[in-house]
Design a protein around this motif. Structure first.
Motif, PDB file in Angstrom:
ATOM      1  N   PHE A 263      11.682  34.261 -10.268  1.00 54.14           N
ATOM      2  CA  PHE A 263      12.038  32.867 -10.841  1.00 54.14           C
ATOM      3  C   PHE A 263      12.611  31.754  -9.864  1.00 54.14           C
ATOM      4  N   HIS A 264      13.026  32.088  -8.626  1.00 53.74           N
ATOM      5  CA  HIS A 264      13.295  30.983  -7.864  1.00 53.74           C
ATOM      6  C   HIS A 264      11.965  30.660  -6.768  1.00 53.74           C
ATOM      7  N   ALA A 265      10.969  31.318  -6.909  1.00 51.68           N
ATOM      8  CA  ALA A 265       9.832  31.068  -6.160  1.00 51.68           C
ATOM      9  C   ALA A 265       9.806  31.433  -4.774  1.00 51.68           C
ATOM     10  N   GLY A 266      10.921  32.072  -4.264  1.00 49.92           N
ATOM     11  CA  GLY A 266      10.877  32.369  -2.922  1.00 49.92           C
ATOM     12  C   GLY A 266      11.620  31.081  -1.971  1.00 49.92           C
ATOM     13  N   ARG A 267      11.939  30.085  -2.698  1.00 48.02           N
ATOM     14  CA  ARG A 267      12.306  29.066  -1.794  1.00 48.02           C
ATOM     15  C   ARG A 267      13.370  29.217  -1.054  1.00 48.02           C
ATOM     16  N   SER A 268      13.178  28.863   0.423  1.00 43.75           N
ATOM     17  CA  SER A 268      14.275  29.128   1.521  1.00 43.75           C
ATOM     18  C   SER A 268      14.659  27.777   2.171  1.00 43.75           C
ATOM     19  N   TYR A 269      15.048  26.882   1.470  1.00 42.11           N
ATOM     20  CA  TYR A 269      15.319  25.652   1.486  1.00 42.11           C
ATOM     21  C   TYR A 269      16.665  25.435   2.212  1.00 42.11           C
ATOM     22  N   GLY A 270      16.868  26.027   3.364  1.00 45.00           N
ATOM     23  CA  GLY A 270      18.344  25.978   4.089  1.00 45.00           C
ATOM     24  C   GLY A 270      18.095  26.120   5.462  1.00 45.00           C
ATOM     25  N   THR A 271      19.043  26.760   6.135  1.00 45.34           N
ATOM     26  CA  THR A 271      19.207  26.827   7.588  1.00 45.34           C
ATOM     27  C   THR A 271      18.738  28.620   7.885  1.00 45.34           C
ATOM     28  N   HIS A 272      17.947  28.524   8.949  1.00 49.01           N
ATOM     29  CA  HIS A 272      17.566  29.909   9.262  1.00 49.01           C
ATOM     30  C   HIS A 272      17.827  30.036  10.900  1.00 49.01           C
ATOM     31  N   ALA A 273      18.844  31.017  11.332  1.00 49.71           N
ATOM     32  CA  ALA A 273      19.282  31.018  12.701  1.00 49.71           C
ATOM     33  C   ALA A 273      18.883  32.534  13.082  1.00 49.71           C
ATOM     34  N   LYS A 281      20.155  44.796  17.381  1.00 50.25           N
ATOM     35  CA  LYS A 281      19.112  44.571  16.430  1.00 50.25           C
ATOM     36  C   LYS A 281      19.015  43.072  16.263  1.00 50.25           C
ATOM     37  N   LEU A 282      17.530  42.510  15.962  1.00 54.76           N
ATOM     38  CA  LEU A 282      17.226  41.173  15.893  1.00 54.76           C
ATOM     39  C   LEU A 282      17.482  40.837  14.496  1.00 54.76           C
ATOM     40  N   ARG A 283      18.269  39.650  14.006  1.00 57.06           N
ATOM     41  CA  ARG A 283      18.455  39.408  13.045  1.00 57.06           C
ATOM     42  C   ARG A 283      18.173  37.753  12.784  1.00 57.06           C
ATOM     43  N   THR A 284      17.927  37.446  11.369  1.00 54.67           N
ATOM     44  CA  THR A 284      17.999  35.910  11.043  1.00 54.67           C
ATOM     45  C   THR A 284      18.850  35.898   9.961  1.00 54.67           C
ATOM     46  N   LEU A 285      19.861  34.879  10.129  1.00 52.84           N
ATOM     47  CA  LEU A 285      20.643  34.660   9.004  1.00 52.84           C
ATOM     48  C   LEU A 285      20.187  33.389   8.267  1.00 52.84           C
ATOM     49  N   ILE A 286      19.915  33.653   6.960  1.00 47.13           N
ATOM     50  CA  ILE A 286      19.174  32.587   6.024  1.00 47.13           C
ATOM     51  C   ILE A 286      20.344  31.781   5.091  1.00 47.13           C
ATOM     52  N   VAL A 287      20.543  30.821   4.902  1.00 46.35           N
ATOM     53  CA  VAL A 287      21.588  30.226   4.169  1.00 46.35           C
ATOM     54  C   VAL A 287      21.055  29.081   3.218  1.00 46.35           C
ATOM     55  N   GLY A 288      20.601  29.368   1.913  1.00 45.82           N
ATOM     56  CA  GLY A 288      20.013  28.455   1.125  1.00 45.82           C
ATOM     57  C   GLY A 288      21.119  27.629   0.569  1.00 45.82           C
ATOM     58  N   GLY A 289      20.781  26.282   0.753  1.00 40.45           N
ATOM     59  CA  GLY A 289      21.371  25.281   0.043  1.00 40.45           C
ATOM     60  C   GLY A 289      21.285  23.878   0.940  1.00 40.45           C
ATOM     61  N   MET A 290      22.282  23.105   1.045  1.00 41.80           N
ATOM     62  CA  MET A 290      22.377  21.667   1.620  1.00 41.80           C
ATOM     63  C   MET A 290      23.368  21.785   2.798  1.00 41.80           C
ATOM     64  N   PRO A 291      22.845  21.022   4.038  1.00 43.54           N
ATOM     65  CA  PRO A 291      24.317  20.609   5.059  1.00 43.54           C
ATOM     66  C   PRO A 291      25.425  20.164   4.284  1.00 43.54           C
ATOM     67  N   VAL A 292      26.325  20.299   5.064  1.00 44.28           N
ATOM     68  CA  VAL A 292      27.853  19.604   4.390  1.00 44.28           C
ATOM     69  C   VAL A 292      27.610  18.166   4.318  1.00 44.28           C
ATOM     70  N   GLY A 293      28.081  17.409   3.317  1.00 43.64           N
ATOM     71  CA  GLY A 293      28.200  16.049   3.117  1.00 43.64           C
ATOM     72  C   GLY A 293      26.706  15.841   2.590  1.00 43.64           C
ATOM     73  N   GLY A 294      25.903  16.776   1.975  1.00 43.99           N
ATOM     74  CA  GLY A 294      24.841  16.353   1.325  1.00 43.99           C
ATOM     75  C   GLY A 294      25.146  16.255  -0.115  1.00 43.99           C
ATOM     76  N   PHE A 295      25.875  15.377  -0.722  1.00 46.81           N
ATOM     77  CA  PHE A 295      26.503  15.303  -1.913  1.00 46.81           C
ATOM     78  C   PHE A 295      25.357  14.708  -2.907  1.00 46.81           C
ATOM     79  N   GLU A 296      24.476  13.799  -2.061  1.00 46.08           N
ATOM     80  CA  GLU A 296      23.596  13.005  -2.944  1.00 46.08           C
ATOM     81  C   GLU A 296      22.481  13.849  -3.688  1.00 46.08           C
ATOM     82  N   ASN A 297      22.341  14.888  -2.905  1.00 48.81           N
ATOM     83  CA  ASN A 297      21.295  15.896  -3.455  1.00 48.81           C
ATOM     84  C   ASN A 297      21.761  16.754  -4.682  1.00 48.81           C
ATOM     85  N   VAL A 298      21.341  16.032  -5.896  1.00 52.78           N
ATOM     86  CA  VAL A 298      21.810  16.790  -7.094  1.00 52.78           C
ATOM     87  C   VAL A 298      21.423  18.340  -7.120  1.00 52.78           C
ATOM     88  N   MET A 299      20.172  18.505  -6.647  1.00 52.49           N
ATOM     89  CA  MET A 299      19.513  19.653  -6.919  1.00 52.49           C
ATOM     90  C   MET A 299      20.158  20.488  -5.929  1.00 52.49           C
TER      91      MET A 299
END
Ligand SMILES: [Ca+2]
Ligand SMILES: [Ca+2]
Ligand SMILES: [Ca+2]
Ligand SMILES: [Ca+2]
Length: 562
Positions: A263-273, A281-299
Motif C-alpha cells: 500500500f505504501h509502494a515501498g517509498r523510502s523518502y527519508g534519510t539512509h545512513a 555487521k554492515l547496517r543502513t538505518l532508514i528513517v522515512g519522513g521529513m527533516p526537522v522543521g519540515g512543517f510545510e510538507n503536509v504529506m
C-alpha cells in the motif's frame, strides 16, 4: 662612509627601531583546491564563459602548481534544468598523465536535446577534458558521488535519479544504467570517453528514488554504490563495475501484516545512513519522513517508518531487512477505482489515510547513543483528527483522466487544510539493534544534538517544550519558548540548562553524500554550530541569527552573538 649612512637611516626610523622596511606585500591568493595532494591548497577552479568564446563555458584555472589556463568544458551554458545531485567540483586523485590530481566537474550540457546532466574529468596540467559522460536525451535528473578505492582515489559516477523506470508518469524513456569513471577500461559509447556503463535496473520493473549512499558491501576495500528504489536497494561494485546485490524489503509488513500488500509502494523518502556496527555487521538505518522543521510538507514525505538493513561483511547476498517499525502512510489506499464511487469512495477504502498521524521529523541521520547503547531518535506527530478528509479529492486523482493538473490542484488545496490539524508532537527512542522502544517523551520537539556544547563533552539535545494541550501540526502561531538543553540518562531526560531568549535553532539543510543518502530530494537537518570565541566549546546559531553558548564561568547558556 657606509656606517654613517646606516646610522642615518636608523636615525630616521628611530621611533620604530632600526629595521628593514619591506615593500607592500601582494596579498597571498587563497586557494580552494589541493591538486598535488600535499594537504595545502594550491589552485582555484571556477566555471565561467570562456574569454575567447563567451557563449562557451570554460574551467578557469588559477594555480601555483600549474600554469593558469582556461579549459573548454562545454560549447554552451552549464546550468541544469533538473535536480542534479552531487558535489559540482571534486579533486579525484591522479588517474593519468602526471602527478597532479584530476578534477571532476558535474554540470549540464545544454543543447537541442535539452539540459542533460554531465560529468567531465579534467586533466588540469594538460588543460583538457580527458573523460566525459552525458545523460541520454530526455533525462534531467541525476545522482553523482565519489566512491574511493583502497588508496583513496575516487571513481565518480553519473547515475539516474528520481522517477527513472516509470515511463508512464514522468514521460522520459528509462535510463537504466549509470556511467562509472573507469579510465583503465574500454569506454562505453552509451556513456562517453573514460566511462563504463553499469545497469541500474534491479529487476524488470522498478521506480528509482533520488539518491543513494556509499558502503563497501563486498569488503574489497572499494566503496560500493547503493542506489535507493521503491521497495529495494541495488548495489554496484565500484571495482568490478557490476551489480553485486539487490535487496527487496517491505517496511510495513511486520507492523501491519493485514494491510493490503504494498500500500505504501515501498517509498523510502527519508534519510539512509550506512555504518558498520560494533559487531562488525554492515547496517543502513532508514528513517522515512521529513527533516526537522519540515512543517510545510503536509504529506510529510508520504510514508513514515524506521528500518534497518543488515549484512555480514563481504557477503552482499546476506543483506536483509533486520527490523522495521511502520508509523503511518499519508493517503488512503483503495481496493478499486471505479467512476461509480466518485462521489463516495468510502466503500472502496482498503486502508484509511493516516493524514499526519505518525508523521516523523528527524534531525541529522537520527542515530544517537543513550546509556551507552546505539539508538534511533526522532519526533512524531500524534494527530487527534484531520481537519480535512480529502477522500473524494484523492479518489478523483485516479479516475480517468487521471492526475490532471486540475485534479492535483484540488487535492493539494484540500490537504493543505491539514497543516493546522490538532495533535501533539512527541519524541521516541528505539534501540538501533532491534527496534525495541526504549523511551518516549510527550509534548516535545527535539531539534538536534551535540557533544560540543558543554565542557564535559556530554551529548545533549535541544528540546522545544510544547503544551500538553493539542497544537497545530505545523506549530504555526504557536509561540516558541526558550529551548531546553537536556541529556538522556537512564532512559529519562536530565536538564542541563535553558537557552537565553526564545527561538528555534537555525537548521542547515545538508545534502547527502558518502555514507548518507536520501530517497527524496530532502536533506539532512543539522544544527549550525561554530566555536566563535575560541574557547573550545561550540556556539549555536538560532533562526533569528543570534548565537548562544555555554559560559563555564557562569555555569549557564548565554548570548554569544559577536
Ligand atoms: Ca597542494
Ligand atoms: Ca594527473
Ligand atoms: Ca566494495
Ligand atoms: Ca565557544
Amino acid at each position: 662612509m657606509f656606517r654613517k649612512v646606516l646610522v642615518l637611516l636608523c636615525g630616521l626610523v628611530a621611533l620604530g627601531g632600526c629595521q628593514y622596511i619591506r615593500p607592500e606585500a601582494a596579498p597571498l591568493p587563497r586557494y580552494a583546491f589541493d591538486l598535488n595532494g600535499n594537504g595545502k591548497n594550491d589552485t582555484n577552479l571556477a566555471l565561467r564563459p570562456c574569454t575567447t568564446a563567451p557563449d562557451a563555458t570554460c574551467l578557469i584555472v588559477t594555480s601555483e602548481v600549474t600554469a593558469d589556463k582556461e579549459v573548454l568544458l562545454s560549447a554552451g551554458k552549464t546550468g541544469c534544468a533538473g535536480q542534479v545531485q552531487g558535489r559540482r567540483v571534486e579533486v579525484i586523485g591522479d588517474h593519468a598523465n602526471d602527478p597532479l590530481e584530476e578534477v571532476a566537474i558535474l554540470y549540464c550540457e545544454n543543447g537541442a536535446t535539452g539540459s542533460l546532466p554531465a560529468l567531465a574529468i579534467v586533466d588540469v596540467s594538460a588543460g583538457q577534458v580527458v573523460a566525459r559522460a552525458v545523460a541520454p536525451s530526455g533525462q534531467r535528473h541525476s545522482f553523482t558521488d565519489y566512491p574511493r578505492n583502497p588508496v583513496g582515489k575516487k571513481y565518480p559516477f553519473l547515475a539516474p535519479s528520481y522517477g527513472d523506470g516509470d515511463t508512464s508518469f514522468y514521460g522520459q524513456a528509462v535510463w537504466g544504467y549509470l556511467c562509472l569513471y573507469k579510465p583503465d577500461r574500454p569506454s562505453d559509447p552509451k556513456c562517453g570517453t573514460g566511462f563504463t556503463a553499469v545497469s541500474t535496473a534491479p529487476q524488470e520493473r522498478f521506480f528509482r528514488e533520488a539518491g543513494g549512499y556509499l558502503q563497501d558491501l563486498d569488503a574489497d576495500g572499494w566503496e560500493d554504490i547503493t542506489l535507493i528504489f521503491h521497495d529495494l536497494v541495488h548495489t554496484v561494485s565500484t571495482r568490478t563495475a557490476e551489480g553485486i546485490g539487490t535487496t527487496a524489503y517491505d517496511v510495513a509488513a511486520a507492523t501491519e501484516p493485514r494491510s493490503p500488500k504494498g500500500f505504501h509502494a515501498g517509498r523510502s523518502y527519508g534519510t539512509h545512513a550506512a555504518f558498520t556496527g560494533t559487531d562488525g555487521k554492515l547496517r543502513t538505518l532508514i528513517v522515512g519522513g521529513m527533516p526537522v522543521g519540515g512543517f510545510e510538507n503536509v504529506m510529510c514525505n508520504v510514508s513514515w517508518f524506521v528500518a534497518v538493513l543488515e549484512s555480514s561483511p563481504g557477503q552482499p547476498s546476506t543483506r536483509t531487512l533486520s527490523w522495521s517499525r511502520f508509523y503511518g502512510f499519508n493517503s488512503a489506499t483503495f481496493s478499486e477505482i471505479n467512476p461509480a464511487y466518485a462521489e463516495d469512495p468510502r466503500a472502496k477504502v482498503s486502508r484509511p489515510a493516516d493524514h499526519q498521524n505518525g508523521c516523523i521529523h528527524s534531525f541529522s541521520d537520527a542515530r544517537s547513543v543513550m546509556d551507552r547503547e546505539h539508538v534511533v531518535i526522532f519526533n512524531y506527530f500524534r494527530e487527534d483528527a484531520p481537519l480535512s478528509g480529502c477522500l473524494k479529492e484523492q479518489y478523483r486523482l485516479y479516475l480517468a483522466p487521471a492526475w490532471t493538473p486540475d485534479k492535483q490542484r484540488a487535492w493539494q488545496a484540500c490537504i493543505a487544510g491539514n497543516l493546522q490539524s490538532p495533535g501533539t508532537w512527541n519524541m521516541r527512542v528505539l534501540r538501533e539493534r532491534d527496534g525495541t522502544p526504549l523511551f518516549s517523551s510527550l509534548n516535545v520537539y527535539v531539534w538536534g544534538a551535540s557533544k560540543d556544547l558543554l565542557p564535559s563533552g556530554e551529548l545533549v539535545y535541544l528540546v522545544e517544550m510544547l503544551p500538553d494541550t493539542p497544537v497545530p501540526f505545523d506549530l504555526r502561531g504557536h509561540p516558541t519558548g526558550p529551548l531546553r538543553v537536556r541529556a538522556l540518562i537512564n532512559g529519562a531526560w536530565s536538564e542541563r540548562g535553558t537557552l537565553p531568549g526564545a527561538g528555534r535553532p537555525r537548521i542547515r539543510a545538508v545534502p547527502g553524500s558518502g555514507s548518507r543518502g536520501h530517497g527524496s530530494s530532502e536533506s539532512f537537518a543539522e544544527l549550525t554550530l561554530e566555536d566563535l570565541d575560541g574557547d573550545g566549546l561550540k556556539e549555536l546559531q538560532l533562526a533569528d541569527g543570534t548565537w548562544v553558548g555555554y559560559s563555564p564561568r557562569g555555569h549557564q547558556f548565554v548570548n554569544k552573538t559577536p
